[in-house]
Design a protein around this motif. Structure first.
Motif, PDB file in Angstrom:
ATOM      1  N   ILE A 233     -46.320  54.539 -10.169  1.00  7.73           N
ATOM      2  CA  ILE A 233     -46.725  54.299 -11.562  1.00  7.73           C
ATOM      3  C   ILE A 233     -45.866  55.123 -12.512  1.00  7.73           C
ATOM      4  O   ILE A 233     -45.419  54.628 -13.569  1.00  7.73           O
ATOM      5  N   CYS A 236     -42.419  53.583 -12.853  1.00  9.14           N
ATOM      6  CA  CYS A 236     -42.476  52.408 -13.724  1.00  9.14           C
ATOM      7  C   CYS A 236     -42.576  52.817 -15.188  1.00  9.14           C
ATOM      8  O   CYS A 236     -41.987  52.169 -16.074  1.00  9.14           O
ATOM      9  N   LEU A 293     -50.710  49.196 -13.965  1.00  6.69           N
ATOM     10  CA  LEU A 293     -49.333  48.781 -14.255  1.00  6.69           C
ATOM     11  C   LEU A 293     -49.300  47.716 -15.345  1.00  6.69           C
ATOM     12  O   LEU A 293     -48.443  47.750 -16.235  1.00  6.69           O
ATOM     13  N   TYR A 298     -46.086  47.995 -18.094  1.00  4.82           N
ATOM     14  CA  TYR A 298     -44.928  48.248 -17.237  1.00  4.82           C
ATOM     15  C   TYR A 298     -44.441  46.976 -16.533  1.00  4.82           C
ATOM     16  O   TYR A 298     -43.369  46.967 -15.937  1.00  4.82           O
TER      17      TYR A 298
END
Length: 533
Positions: A233, A236, A293, A298
């Motif tokens: 995460i 990203c 996400l 992202y």
């Protein structure tokens, strides 16, 4: 034909069937046979005529080559044809090529085969519908890719030549390049202890992985060696800059995140039964990662819409530095890269909690198979010789022609390697790789160093990859109900990730999947698995 195999039966099943597309390929064939494959399986005879730069057998991955041999061997000494036309029905994932009259490659193919070859090509996404219509109208070609329609065993018994006497055991050695196909790929073709076709092999190359634009990560000083879901995460986050229209992920990394949680590859064995990954206890935790996400921005906002090519364009342009796809897609990602200095890497999945390395899902041994029309039974040896010709492996003159056409016209030699010209790319797309093919080889002449890079990426991730125990087996319920059941679960997955449905909706959907056919599919696959041993 059996009275149960009516036109209505065939066409009724197609509306819910669809080809499961990957980066380059759709899957036209059904899941394979349930007979005792071990009893009739063709003998395996590996081709050793060319030495790879990087040998993959030890790792269960393809061999890799930096260069095509300067003096390729002639694998076929006599044209396989008998002078009579050979008709083929199959699918394609590339534009339809020019007609024979305007296609120099096709003309040369006919000369080398020794028979005029006619090919009926259909885009892969439409093939099941086309196949059902052709079967219902009794208009099958001499050689045909078997589509995913109901009652495949009955269809093959009625319409396809029994190839057992020609291909079982050592009999296949008359066709040495068919004998070179991986043993497990033949599971797709064996029904009721009879061989009804020739597989189109793939295996590890069709495994999915997370591609990265290694050059972009390096420019930002980012480390691809992530150790947990939290690390992923954070990576990203660092790769996303919405003001510059940059999003870390070209598509939702759904399977990649599931790999972090040790979910099985479709099915896992539990004693004598099979359990689907839908039933895995970690789905809610995986959804929480995927929702983070998405909600953080992202993932590219168009990730759940558009065409397959769109994600390649995002990756190639640098709009997204990460994308999930099959290893077979590597060449197309090289071709779509705008920056000539772009470098491709693969990021292996970590365990979600940082306790080790996750495991990717191993690609199925075959993407489908072709059968020979029972009406052409008197020409079986000729047609098998033609398929043997198409399966000639890397390093042979036949492979070079099949993939790259004629020198100076369809390809140019660049630094010792064949590289397709625009005319070559247009004319060679006759769907030959969906008629018969040798084992996949890693060969990337477009850019030096990429064959080794892909080989090393596969060497890192594939030896521990999880296989699907039901790969190559047949379930009638799966053919009839599986596509719609899976589509419903996929839609719910996407709805949960995008916040349209709560994570708690998953448990109820799994119960509905089980009662709606999932339990029956598991039972049929378990029976087929037992029968195959």
């Amino acid at each position: 034909m059996s009275s149960q195999l009516s036109r209505r039966t065939l066409l009724a099943g197609v509306g819910v069937l669809g080809l499961a597309a990957c980066s380059n390929e759709g899957r036209g064939g059904p899941t394979g046979g349930s007979g005792n494959a071990a009893g009739v399986r063709p003998a395996y005879q590996r081709y050793t005529g060319v030495k790879p730069d990087f040998a993959g057998a030890e790792y269960n991955i393809p061999d890799a080559f930096n260069r095509y041999p300067a003096d390729p061997v002639q694998a076929i000494t006599q044209p396989p044809g008998d002078g009579r036309p050979i008709s083929i029905t199959t699918y394609t994932n590339t534009p339809i090529p020019p007609k024979l009259e305007q296609n120099r490659f096709w003309q040369e193919l006919n000369r080398r085969v020794g028979s005029p070859v006619t090919v009926s090509l259909t885009p892969s996404v439409d093939y099941n519908q086309k196949f059902a219509t052709v079967v219902a109208g009794d208009r099958l070609s001499d050689i045909f890719m078997v589509g995913a329609v109901p009652q495949v065993p009955q269809l093959l018994g009625a319409k396809a030549a029994d190839l057992t006497a020609h291909l079982s055991g050592d009999n296949i050695k008359k066709y040495p390049y068919l004998a070179n196909l991986p043993e497990t790929a033949w599971n797709n073709c064996i029904y009721g202890n009879k061989i009804y076709g020739v597989p189109i092999p793939r295996g590890a190359i069709s495994s999915q992985a997370l591609y990265s634009r290694a050059d972009l990560l390096e420019k930002q000083g980012l480390n691809a060696g992530i150790k947990s879901a939290d690390d992923f995460i954070e990576l990203c986050k660092q790769l996303t800059d919405k003001r510059r229209n940059r999003f870390a992920l070209a598509t939702s990394p759904t399977q990649y995140v599931r790999n972090m949680f040790d979910m099985p590859n479709n099915w896992r064995e539990d004693g004598s039964t099979l359990v689907h990954y839908y039933e895995h206890e970690s789905h809610e935790a995986a959804f929480e990662v995927l929702r983070k996400l998405w909600s953080a921005g992202y993932v590219h906002p168009d990730a759940f819409s558009g065409q397959n090519q769109d994600m390649k364009v995002r990756f190639g342009s640098g709009t997204s530095a990460l994308v999930q796809d099959t290893f077979s897609g590597w060449p197309s990602y090289l071709q779509t890269a705008v920056d000539k200095d772009a470098r491709i890497g693969i990021i292996a999945p970590p365990k979600h909690d940082g306790s080790g390395t996750g495991k990717i899902w191993l690609g199925a041994p075959a993407i489908g198979f072709v059968a020979i029309n029972k009406k052409a039974e008197s020409r079986v040896e000729t047609l098998l010789a033609y398929l043997n010709f198409l399966a000639a492996p890397f390093g042979t003159q036949e492979y070079l022609f099949r993939k790259f056409g004629l020198p100076g016209l369809h390809h140019q030699v660049v630094d010792g390697n064949p590289v397709l010209t625009q005319k070559g790319f247009s004319e060679v797309q006759l769907g030959l790789m969906y008629q018969a093919d040798g084992p996949w080889t890693i060969f990337l002449p477009e850019k030096a160093g990429n064959a080794e890079a892909e080989f090393n990426a596969m060497k890192q991730t594939c030896p521990t990859a999880l296989a699907d125990p039901a790969a190559g087996l047949y379930s009638e319920t799966n053919v009839r109900k599986g596509p719609q059941l899976n589509e419903d679960m996929t839609q719910l997955t996407n709805d949960i990730i995008q916040g349209r449905k709560p994570v708690s909706a998953w448990a109820g959907a799994v119960k509905k999947w089980k009662s709606g056919g999932g339990d029956k599919i598991a039972e049929e696959f378990a029976q087929a698995l037992e029968a195959s041993r």
